[in-house]
Scaffold this motif. Sequence first.
Motif, PDB file in Angstrom:
ATOM      1  N   ALA A  14       0.840  -1.205   0.000  1.00  0.00           N
ATOM      2  CA  ALA A  14       0.000   0.000   0.000  1.00  0.00           C
ATOM      3  C   ALA A  14       0.873   1.253   0.000  1.00  0.00           C
ATOM      4  O   ALA A  14       0.579   2.232  -0.701  1.00  0.00           O
ATOM      5  CB  ALA A  14      -0.930  -0.017   1.213  1.00  0.00           C
ATOM      6  N   ASN A  62      -5.220  -5.464   2.374  1.00  0.00           N
ATOM      7  CA  ASN A  62      -4.666  -5.070   1.078  1.00  0.00           C
ATOM      8  C   ASN A  62      -5.646  -5.298  -0.070  1.00  0.00           C
ATOM      9  O   ASN A  62      -5.667  -4.525  -1.024  1.00  0.00           O
ATOM     10  CB  ASN A  62      -3.389  -5.873   0.797  1.00  0.00           C
ATOM     11  CG  ASN A  62      -2.163  -5.252   1.436  1.00  0.00           C
ATOM     12  OD1 ASN A  62      -1.779  -4.152   1.103  1.00  0.00           O
ATOM     13  ND2 ASN A  62      -1.560  -5.966   2.368  1.00  0.00           N
ATOM     14  N   ILE A  65      -7.625  -2.239   0.116  1.00  0.00           N
ATOM     15  CA  ILE A  65      -6.873  -0.974   0.130  1.00  0.00           C
ATOM     16  C   ILE A  65      -6.176  -0.717  -1.210  1.00  0.00           C
ATOM     17  O   ILE A  65      -6.195   0.414  -1.730  1.00  0.00           O
ATOM     18  CB  ILE A  65      -5.840  -0.987   1.286  1.00  0.00           C
ATOM     19  CG1 ILE A  65      -6.575  -0.975   2.628  1.00  0.00           C
ATOM     20  CG2 ILE A  65      -4.872   0.169   1.176  1.00  0.00           C
ATOM     21  CD1 ILE A  65      -5.680  -1.219   3.833  1.00  0.00           C
ATOM     22  N   LEU A  66      -5.569  -1.743  -1.790  1.00  0.00           N
ATOM     23  CA  LEU A  66      -4.816  -1.523  -3.037  1.00  0.00           C
ATOM     24  C   LEU A  66      -5.732  -1.056  -4.173  1.00  0.00           C
ATOM     25  O   LEU A  66      -5.429  -0.059  -4.839  1.00  0.00           O
ATOM     26  CB  LEU A  66      -4.032  -2.786  -3.422  1.00  0.00           C
ATOM     27  CG  LEU A  66      -2.964  -3.226  -2.408  1.00  0.00           C
ATOM     28  CD1 LEU A  66      -2.301  -4.530  -2.856  1.00  0.00           C
ATOM     29  CD2 LEU A  66      -1.909  -2.147  -2.212  1.00  0.00           C
TER      30      LEU A  66
END
Length: 223
Positions: A14, A62, A65-66
Motif C-alpha cells: 500500500a 490489502n 486498500i490496493l
Amino acid sequence: MQLLASPGATSLPAHVIIRELDLPVPVRLLRLGPGGDDLAPLTPFGRIPALVLDDGTVIGENAAILPFLADQRPGTALFAPAGTVERAQIQAWIGYINSEIHGATQRVGNRPHLYSDDPAAHEGIRQAARRRLREAFQPIEDRLGEAEWLVGDRFTIADAYLGVFASYVPHFGPALADLPALAAFSARFEARPAVRAVREAEGPLPFRPGASAQPAPDQEVPA
Ligand SMILES: N[C@@H](CCC(=O)N[C@@H](CS)C(=O)NCC(=O)O)C(=O)O
C-alpha cells in the motif's frame, strides 16, 4: 487519508502504491509485536495495513486498500477499468496471494504455536508449512517464467502485493531457494524508484521467519 503501516510488513504494498501514484497520503509507522502498538482500537481487524479516511472510516486488508488507492487515479495502468478481464485477473492474484501464500502457509510457518500447544510439534509444522509455501508459489513461478509481471505486460497492484512476499522468500532458506523467476521479479520490484523510496522511508526490514517483528519507531512518513 492516512495509511497505518509498519516497516517492511505487509503494509509495504500500500505504501508503494501511494508512492507510485504520488498520492497525498501520509503514512504512520507503528510497532508490531510484543511491547508494540495496540492495533485493535486503530484497525478493523487488528492488523496493518489500514487506511484511515478523512471521515474516520477505517478500511483494512490489502485486497480492499490496493484497489481503493488505485481508484484514486482513475485510468491508472496500475489497475484496470471495472468490468474488464484484466481487473478480474489482478484481483484473482491478490486473492490467491492473500490466502495461499500469506494466510495458509507463510503465517503458519512463522507462528506454529498458534497451531499446536505442543512445542515439540512446532518444527514439524514449520517444515510442512514451508513445503506447502513452495507449492503455493509454483503458479506464480510459472507465470513469471513467461512474463515480467503477473497481469499483462505492466506492473500492477497485484505485483506490489507479491513484492513484499517475494522479499521474504530468501529468509526461508533452502526450502524456497529454487524459484529463479520469482527472484528475478523481486529484483525488478526492489529496483523500482517507488519501492526504493519506501524502503528508505520505512527503514530496515524487521522481518525474520519464526521471530516476532522488532519494534520500530512510531513515526509519520510525509505524503
Ligand atoms: N491479509 C492481510 C494481512 C495483514 C497482516 O497480516 N498484517 C500483519 C503484519 S504483516 C499484522 O498487522 N499483524 C499484527 C501484529 O503483528 O500485531 C493483508 O494483506 O492486508
